[in-house]
Scaffold this motif. Structure first.
Motif, short mmCIF file in Angstrom:
data_model
loop_
_atom_site.label_atom_id
_atom_site.label_comp_id
_atom_site.label_asym_id
_atom_site.label_seq_id
_atom_site.Cartn_x
_atom_site.Cartn_y
_atom_site.Cartn_z
N VAL A 56 4.68 65.54 -61.88
CA VAL A 56 5.84 65.61 -62.78
C VAL A 56 6.98 64.75 -62.22
O VAL A 56 7.62 64.00 -62.96
CB VAL A 56 6.29 67.07 -62.98
N SER A 103 7.89 59.78 -68.69
CA SER A 103 8.08 60.90 -69.61
C SER A 103 9.39 60.78 -70.37
O SER A 103 9.47 61.08 -71.56
CB SER A 103 8.04 62.23 -68.85
N SER A 157 4.71 67.68 -71.91
CA SER A 157 4.08 68.64 -71.00
C SER A 157 2.59 68.79 -71.31
O SER A 157 1.78 68.94 -70.39
CB SER A 157 4.79 70.00 -71.05
N SER A 177 0.98 74.15 -66.68
CA SER A 177 1.95 74.15 -67.77
C SER A 177 3.37 74.50 -67.30
O SER A 177 4.33 73.98 -67.85
CB SER A 177 1.51 75.11 -68.87
N ALA A 187 5.02 71.42 -65.59
CA ALA A 187 5.09 70.35 -66.59
C ALA A 187 6.20 70.62 -67.59
O ALA A 187 6.94 69.70 -67.97
CB ALA A 187 3.75 70.21 -67.30
N ARG A 188 6.33 71.86 -68.03
CA ARG A 188 7.42 72.19 -68.97
C ARG A 188 8.78 72.07 -68.32
O ARG A 188 9.74 71.62 -68.93
CB ARG A 188 7.23 73.61 -69.50
N ALA A 196 9.61 68.43 -68.16
CA ALA A 196 9.79 67.78 -69.46
C ALA A 196 11.07 68.21 -70.15
O ALA A 196 11.49 67.57 -71.12
CB ALA A 196 8.59 68.10 -70.37
N ARG A 197 11.70 69.24 -69.69
CA ARG A 197 12.91 69.75 -70.34
C ARG A 197 14.20 69.09 -69.80
O ARG A 197 15.27 69.38 -70.31
CB ARG A 197 13.00 71.25 -70.17
#
Length: 152
Positions: free
Chosen positions: A52, A59, A73, A132, A135-136, A139-140
Motif C-alpha cells: 500500500v 493509487s 482497495s 482488505s 488496503a482500505r 486507499a482512503r
C-alpha cells in the motif's frame, strides 16, 4: 516388574497403549503449526501494508482519474490473492510429496481429498480479509495530499 510390563506392551493394534512420545509430538507439532499460521498472517498484513505504501502514488493517480477507494482497495486485494492462489495450489502437491518422503515409518495419514480444496479456499479468503484492512486504510487518504507529498 512394572517396568518390564510397560516395555512389553505394544503401542499398535486394537489393545494398544497410547504412546506418550507420539502424543507429545502431536501436541508439539500442533503448537508449531499454529505459531507458523499466526506468523504468516501477521507477515501478510505487513507485506500488504508495504505494498500500500509503495502504491500510494499510482493509487492516487487512479483515484484522480475516477476510481473510487473501493476499486483501489479491491485491486490491491486481487494483487495479493493471485500469488496466494498459485502458492496454495502448488503447496498441496509439494506438501504431499514432502509428507510422503519424510513421513516413512510413522502412523500419520494424508488429509482427506475433500479437505484440501477447503484449505485452498480458506487460505484465499483469509488472505483477502487480512489484505482488505490495510488496503482500505491506504486507499482512503486524500488524493491531493498524496500527490503533493510525492511531488515534494
Amino acid at each position: 516388574m512394572a517396568r518390564q510390563r510397560v516395555a512389553s506392551q505394544q503401542f499398535s493394534g486394537p489393545d494398544a497403549l497410547a504412546n506418550p512420545l507420539s502424543e507429545r509430538l502431536g501436541q508439539t507439532m500442533l503448537v508449531i503449526t499454529v505459531m507458523i499460521g499466526v506468523l504468516a498472517s501477521i507477515n501478510a498484513v505487513f507485506i500488504v501494508w508495504a505494498t500500500v505504501l509503495d502504491a500510494r502514488r499510482s493509487s492516487a493517480v487512479a483515484r484522480a482519474l475516477g476510481a473510487d477507494a473501493g476499486q483501489v482497495s479491491a485491486s490491491l486485494v486481487y494483487a495479493q490473492a493471485i500469488p496466494v492462489t498459485v502458492g496454495a495450489l502448488l503447496g498441496i502437491p509439494g506438501g504431499m510429496a514432502l509428507f510422503t518422503g519424510v513421513g516413512k515409518g510413522g502412523p500419520a495419514h494424508l488429509p482427506s481429498p475433500v479437505v484440501l480444496p477447503a484449505v485452498v479456499v480458506g487460505t484465499i479468503a483469509l488472505i483477502s480479509l487480512l489484505t482488505s484492512f490495510p488496503a482500505r486504510a491506504g486507499a482512503r487518504r486524500p488524493v491531493a495530499e498524496v500527490l503533493q507529498a510525492e511531488a515534494a
